[in-house]
Design a protein around this motif. Sequence first.
Motif, short mmCIF file in Angstrom:
data_model
loop_
_atom_site.label_atom_id
_atom_site.label_comp_id
_atom_site.label_asym_id
_atom_site.label_seq_id
_atom_site.Cartn_x
_atom_site.Cartn_y
_atom_site.Cartn_z
N PHE A 1 0.83 -1.20 0.00
CA PHE A 1 0.00 0.00 0.00
C PHE A 1 0.87 1.26 0.00
CE2 PHE A 1 -2.61 3.28 2.04
CZ PHE A 1 -3.72 3.24 1.21
N THR A 2 1.95 1.24 0.77
CA THR A 2 2.86 2.37 0.79
C THR A 2 3.48 2.61 -0.59
OG1 THR A 2 3.39 1.95 3.12
CG2 THR A 2 4.93 3.34 1.89
N GLU A 3 3.85 1.53 -1.26
CA GLU A 3 4.41 1.66 -2.61
C GLU A 3 3.39 2.27 -3.56
OE1 GLU A 3 6.13 -1.89 -4.20
OE2 GLU A 3 7.25 -2.32 -2.35
N ILE A 4 2.14 1.84 -3.45
CA ILE A 4 1.09 2.37 -4.32
C ILE A 4 0.96 3.88 -4.11
CG2 ILE A 4 -1.39 2.36 -4.80
CD1 ILE A 4 0.02 -0.10 -5.84
N MET A 5 0.99 4.32 -2.85
CA MET A 5 0.89 5.75 -2.57
C MET A 5 2.13 6.50 -3.09
SD MET A 5 -2.03 6.37 -1.19
CE MET A 5 -2.61 5.15 -2.37
N ASP A 6 3.29 5.88 -2.94
CA ASP A 6 4.53 6.53 -3.37
C ASP A 6 4.63 6.66 -4.89
OD1 ASP A 6 5.32 6.87 -0.80
OD2 ASP A 6 6.69 5.16 -0.75
N GLU A 7 3.84 5.87 -5.62
CA GLU A 7 3.84 5.98 -7.08
C GLU A 7 3.23 7.30 -7.55
OE1 GLU A 7 5.00 4.15 -9.48
OE2 GLU A 7 5.67 2.35 -8.42
N ILE B 1 -3.73 11.72 -1.77
CA ILE B 1 -2.41 11.52 -1.17
C ILE B 1 -2.35 12.20 0.19
CG2 ILE B 1 0.03 12.13 -1.37
CD1 ILE B 1 -0.25 11.81 -4.37
N ALA B 2 -2.81 13.45 0.26
CA ALA B 2 -2.75 14.20 1.51
C ALA B 2 -3.52 13.48 2.61
CB ALA B 2 -3.30 15.61 1.30
N PHE B 3 -4.70 13.00 2.27
CA PHE B 3 -5.50 12.34 3.30
C PHE B 3 -4.95 10.97 3.66
CE2 PHE B 3 -8.91 9.54 4.68
CZ PHE B 3 -9.24 10.19 5.85
N LEU B 4 -4.72 10.14 2.66
CA LEU B 4 -4.30 8.78 2.94
C LEU B 4 -2.96 8.73 3.66
CD1 LEU B 4 -5.35 6.84 -0.27
CD2 LEU B 4 -6.51 6.92 1.92
N GLN B 5 -2.01 9.54 3.21
CA GLN B 5 -0.70 9.48 3.82
C GLN B 5 -0.71 10.01 5.24
OE1 GLN B 5 2.10 11.30 1.10
NE2 GLN B 5 2.41 9.37 0.05
N SER B 6 -1.48 11.06 5.50
CA SER B 6 -1.49 11.62 6.85
C SER B 6 -2.37 10.82 7.78
CB SER B 6 -1.95 13.08 6.82
OG SER B 6 -3.28 13.17 6.37
N ALA B 7 -3.56 10.45 7.30
CA ALA B 7 -4.53 9.79 8.18
C ALA B 7 -4.37 8.29 8.23
CB ALA B 7 -5.95 10.15 7.75
N LEU B 8 -4.04 7.67 7.11
CA LEU B 8 -3.96 6.22 7.08
C LEU B 8 -2.55 5.68 7.31
CD1 LEU B 8 -6.37 5.33 4.15
CD2 LEU B 8 -6.86 5.56 6.56
N LEU B 9 -1.55 6.43 6.92
CA LEU B 9 -0.18 5.92 7.04
C LEU B 9 0.54 6.47 8.27
CD1 LEU B 9 0.92 6.04 3.31
CD2 LEU B 9 0.03 4.12 4.59
N LYS B 10 0.51 7.79 8.46
CA LYS B 10 1.28 8.39 9.55
C LYS B 10 0.57 8.27 10.90
CE LYS B 10 3.49 11.69 6.43
NZ LYS B 10 3.66 13.11 6.06
N GLN B 11 -0.75 8.39 10.90
CA GLN B 11 -1.48 8.33 12.16
C GLN B 11 -2.14 6.96 12.28
OE1 GLN B 11 -3.94 11.87 12.78
NE2 GLN B 11 -2.81 12.89 11.15
N LYS B 12 -1.33 5.97 12.51
CA LYS B 12 -1.82 4.59 12.47
C LYS B 12 -2.73 4.26 13.64
CE LYS B 12 1.91 2.58 9.72
NZ LYS B 12 2.12 3.79 8.99
N LEU C 1 -3.22 -3.21 -9.45
CA LEU C 1 -3.62 -2.46 -8.25
C LEU C 1 -3.35 -0.97 -8.43
CD1 LEU C 1 -4.85 -3.14 -5.51
CD2 LEU C 1 -2.54 -3.14 -4.55
N LEU C 2 -2.27 -0.62 -9.11
CA LEU C 2 -2.00 0.79 -9.43
C LEU C 2 -3.13 1.37 -10.29
CD1 LEU C 2 1.83 0.67 -10.21
CD2 LEU C 2 0.75 2.11 -8.49
N ARG C 3 -3.56 0.60 -11.28
CA ARG C 3 -4.65 1.06 -12.13
C ARG C 3 -5.94 1.25 -11.32
NH1 ARG C 3 -4.25 -2.78 -17.52
NH2 ARG C 3 -2.05 -2.41 -18.01
N ILE C 4 -6.19 0.32 -10.42
CA ILE C 4 -7.40 0.40 -9.61
C ILE C 4 -7.41 1.69 -8.79
CG2 ILE C 4 -8.54 -0.63 -7.59
CD1 ILE C 4 -7.73 -3.39 -8.85
#
Length: 348
Positions: A151-157, A165-176, A220-223
């Motif tokens: 999932f992290t790789e997908i976001m980093d693409e 990106i702003a929401f998922l990385q801050s809310a889903l990745l950083k604030q686990k 998954l990237l396409r999805i």
Amino acid sequence: MKLSELCRQITTDNSLLLPPGHKLGARLVCPEYSKSTQEVKTYPLPPSDRIFALCWNIDRSGILHSTMCPAPRNFCFRLPFDDGEKTQLHTHDYMELTYVVEGEFRQRILGRDITFARGDLCLIDKNCLHQDYLFSEPAVILFLGIANDMFTEIMDENITTQKIIAFLQSALLKQKDLQQYLHFRPGSDAASELEECLFLLIKELYGGDTGTSYIRKGLLLRIFRILSTKYEFSLSKEQRITMNWIVFEEISEYIQNHYKNVTIQELVDVFHFQEDYFNRLIKSKTGLTYSAYLQQIRLEHAANLLAASRKGIDEIAETVGYHNKGYFYKIFQEKYGMTPSKYRKSKR
């Protein structure tokens, strides 16, 4: 073959049936056995398999047919259930993306009942407490388990728009420690494009050949690309206010950087929201419509140029996006109570 047909096929092969009570069945669906216990479902596959799928096929007789892939060998599991029964309250230590292929699907997420219609998706963060309802109405549900590093790789693409990106990385990745989910609803013709990718992904997961890991990641990237551009998503209540400010700040920054020629259609193309959304969001944050907000930004830039530059007034009007000089003079005087030339003199 359609995605729904493929899902039914891989869940109803009687030659591959697991016996009742097989321990793998509880991995696919675990009926509620305690209202106080919370299960933690761990990622079930080795690190080399970073995506897996669970497929549920529910019939009118109250039987759930299911399978998981990839697996050491293909199999099917059959579970009779009572109408309205729930699965055990649980969380995952990985990301789960749920897609409603046919029918409806209801989940209880963070204490709230949510019904997903055909074509809807739900992305559930790890540690998000939820359970699934089982109803004896025909439905086909697809669950994708996504390993955290994948999932992290997908976001980093960087294949999604900045708002996701702003929401998922801050809310889903950083604030686990925050428990979160996203509910995606399709725009026009979005479901058919997404289902084509899901169909190919299930085929790769069920019986992939050489290079399948690369194909799975590519699909998954396409999805996620389709989700970011052709689906609308809603937030859990806890993050709605924060998300609105994130989106407003991005939109505001874009307008500030492109105020001379920006159009509402350009914002639609860049941020993938419907046109009326921009008016609602800007109105809620500034009290102004989109047009009035853009005019305010242009006039503020004009005022700054009048005070700090030697450019002629007509040139300044052109610079901030007004080709009708008379209109520029009129709205400038309405805002500042004096003509542009008097404003310049007052600042010097």
